[in-house]
Scaffold this active site. Structure first.
Site, mmCIF file in Angstrom:
data_model
loop_
_atom_site.group_PDB
_atom_site.id
_atom_site.type_symbol
_atom_site.label_atom_id
_atom_site.label_comp_id
_atom_site.label_asym_id
_atom_site.label_seq_id
_atom_site.Cartn_x
_atom_site.Cartn_y
_atom_site.Cartn_z
ATOM 1 N N TYR A 8 0.856 -1.196 0.000
ATOM 2 C CA TYR A 8 0.000 0.000 0.000
ATOM 3 C C TYR A 8 0.884 1.235 0.000
ATOM 4 C CZ TYR A 8 -3.057 3.706 1.629
ATOM 5 O OH TYR A 8 -3.740 4.888 1.729
ATOM 6 N N GLU B 165 -3.396 7.537 -4.055
ATOM 7 C CA GLU B 165 -3.498 6.313 -3.273
ATOM 8 C C GLU B 165 -3.315 5.137 -4.219
ATOM 9 O OE1 GLU B 165 -7.222 5.147 -1.359
ATOM 10 O OE2 GLU B 165 -6.079 4.647 0.437
#
Ligand code: GDP
Ligand code: MN
Length: 397
Positions: free
Chosen positions: A118, A206
């Site tokens: 991530y 993101e």
């Protein structure tokens, strides 16, 4: 302004960030053509078909599927295009899918297992810096990781004056548990990603997952990019990336009228000048036993035209049971706002079926109150904040 995954990836790629390559398609035929072209370019026979909507969690909702041949590409594209995709981040009705991204399969087997990480780049308001947030636990719900194993989420503060320093990129690669070629590739990836964030004037990147392929390349498999609206004037070419189909129609209308409007779930519409006062007014509504139906900042020039436009926007919302107008007359005089409210009310005729409470405070507030009270309209005036709250409470009960 939010972008689709395919648009976000194009921006990343233009700054040298490694991406899972893909081609956008609006029909199953286009999807097959796209898959053929990708096979020529990348050699892959497998493709992932990915719904392009402004929402995360598409995989969970059935909006991301693997196709092992052209027949499956066509079938899956046919199934996804036109569907209402429901994900943990959409409403219960979901979002209509107008297009899919046909992407190369990058989870192919090899010397090592593909690994998902991530990574996001965002503003750290408290520190006055940018920040890279990252975790070795990618691919899945980052919220769940944050809740259950917060120690698995790392942050790296990036001073905007120096930019990302080489040791910071290496630290990130190290914390992600990488070594050898993958370590070097990750350092390059992180540096390019930060540069892309900065140069594109984004407010959020993101990337979940960032993938380490089985041959140790680092790729952005997903991309949620939010561009800073206030910097769009510096990027004329990005303006065309806006997809209004993804936005709330009332919010689009508000933007065109120059009003700052956010649709909410409550029953009391509010019209306020200034974002801070709007926040305080929403608190006031809650205190009075209501729920704000919207955030609406009419800005400094609350003339009749803007007030009328604001009324129209609020009245489009069927949940609204009362409207509270709370304006501070600093730059704009209260009597002008009051005249605007009265005129707008008269113009709107019988469209207005809910009680209206107006609180005007500041320059010429007394004249404004008189104007409202003598208008003969179904408008209640208040002078004090608390008075306005009590009146909201009264009309709701
Ligand atoms: P999101 O669900 O909206 O976050 O969409 P993502 O783009 O993150 O895709 C969801 C999931 O699909 C990823 O976490 C991967 O597990 C999977 N996925 C994406 N690309 C590929 C691929 O090329 N091959 C395979 N096998 N799975 C993929
Ligand atoms: Mn994702």
């Amino acid at each position: 302004m939010n972008l689709h995954e395919y648009q976000g990836k194009e921006i990343l790629s233009s700054f040298g960030v490694g991406i899972q390559r893909g081609i956008v398609a609006t029909t199953p035929e286009e999807a097959v053509e796209a898959a053929k072209k990708l096979t020529e370019e990348t050699g892959t026979g497998w493709h992932v078909i990915k719904a392009q909507v402004h929402a995360g969690g598409r995989g969970k909702g059935g909006g991301v599927k693997l196709a092992k041949n052209l027949k499956e590409v066509s079938e899956i594209a046919d199934q996804i295009i036109g569907m209402n995709l429901v994900t943990p981040q959409t409403s219960a009705e979901g979002k209509k899918v107008h297009q899919v991204l046909v992407a190369e399969d990058v989870y192919y087997p090899g010397d090592s297992e593909p690994e998902e990480y991530y990574m996001s780049v965002l503003l750290d308001r408290a520190n006055g810096t940018n920040m890279i947030m990252y975790s070795p636990e990618g691919g899945m719900d980052i919220e769940a990781v944050a809740e259950k194993t917060p120690d698995r989420i790392f942050t790296e503060s990036i001073d905007p004056a120096t930019g990302i320093l080489p040791f910071q990129a290496r630290k990130i690669a190290f914390n992600l548990g990488l070594s050898g070629k993958a370590f070097k590739e990750m350092s390059k990836f992180v540096t390019a990603l930060y540069t892309a964030y900065l140069k594109s004037d984004s407010s959020l990147f993101e990337i979940n997952p960032v993938l380490k392929t089985s041959d140790d390349n680092i790729l952005a498999v997903d991309a949620k990019v939010t561009l800073d609206d206030s910097a769009l004037f510096r990027h004329k070419d990005y303006a065309a990336l806006r997809d209004v189909r993804e936005e709330d129609p009332t919010e689009v209308e508000a933007k065109e009228a120059g009003l700052s409007y956010v649709n909410l779930d409550g029953n009391v519409g509010c019209m306020v000048n200034g974002a801070g006062l709007a926040m305080a007014t929403m608190d006031l509504i809650k205190q009075a036993g209501g729920e704000p139906a919207n955030f609406l900042d009419v800005g400094g020039t609350a003339d009749a035209k803007r007030v009328e436009e604001a009324f129209r926007l609020i009245l489009q919302d069927e949940k609204v049971e009362a409207i509270l107008i709370n304006i501070f007359g600093g730059i704009v005089r209260c009597d002008r706002v009051a005249a605007g409210v009265v005129e707008a009310y008269k113009n709107m005729g019988d469209m207005i079926k809910v009680p209206i409470i107006v609180r005007l405070q500041g320059t010429n507030a007394d004249i404004a109150k008189e104007l409202i009270d003598n208008s003969g309209l179904n408008v209640e005036s208040a002078v004090l904040f608390q008075e306005a709250a009590d009146k909201v409470h009264e009309v709701l009960n």
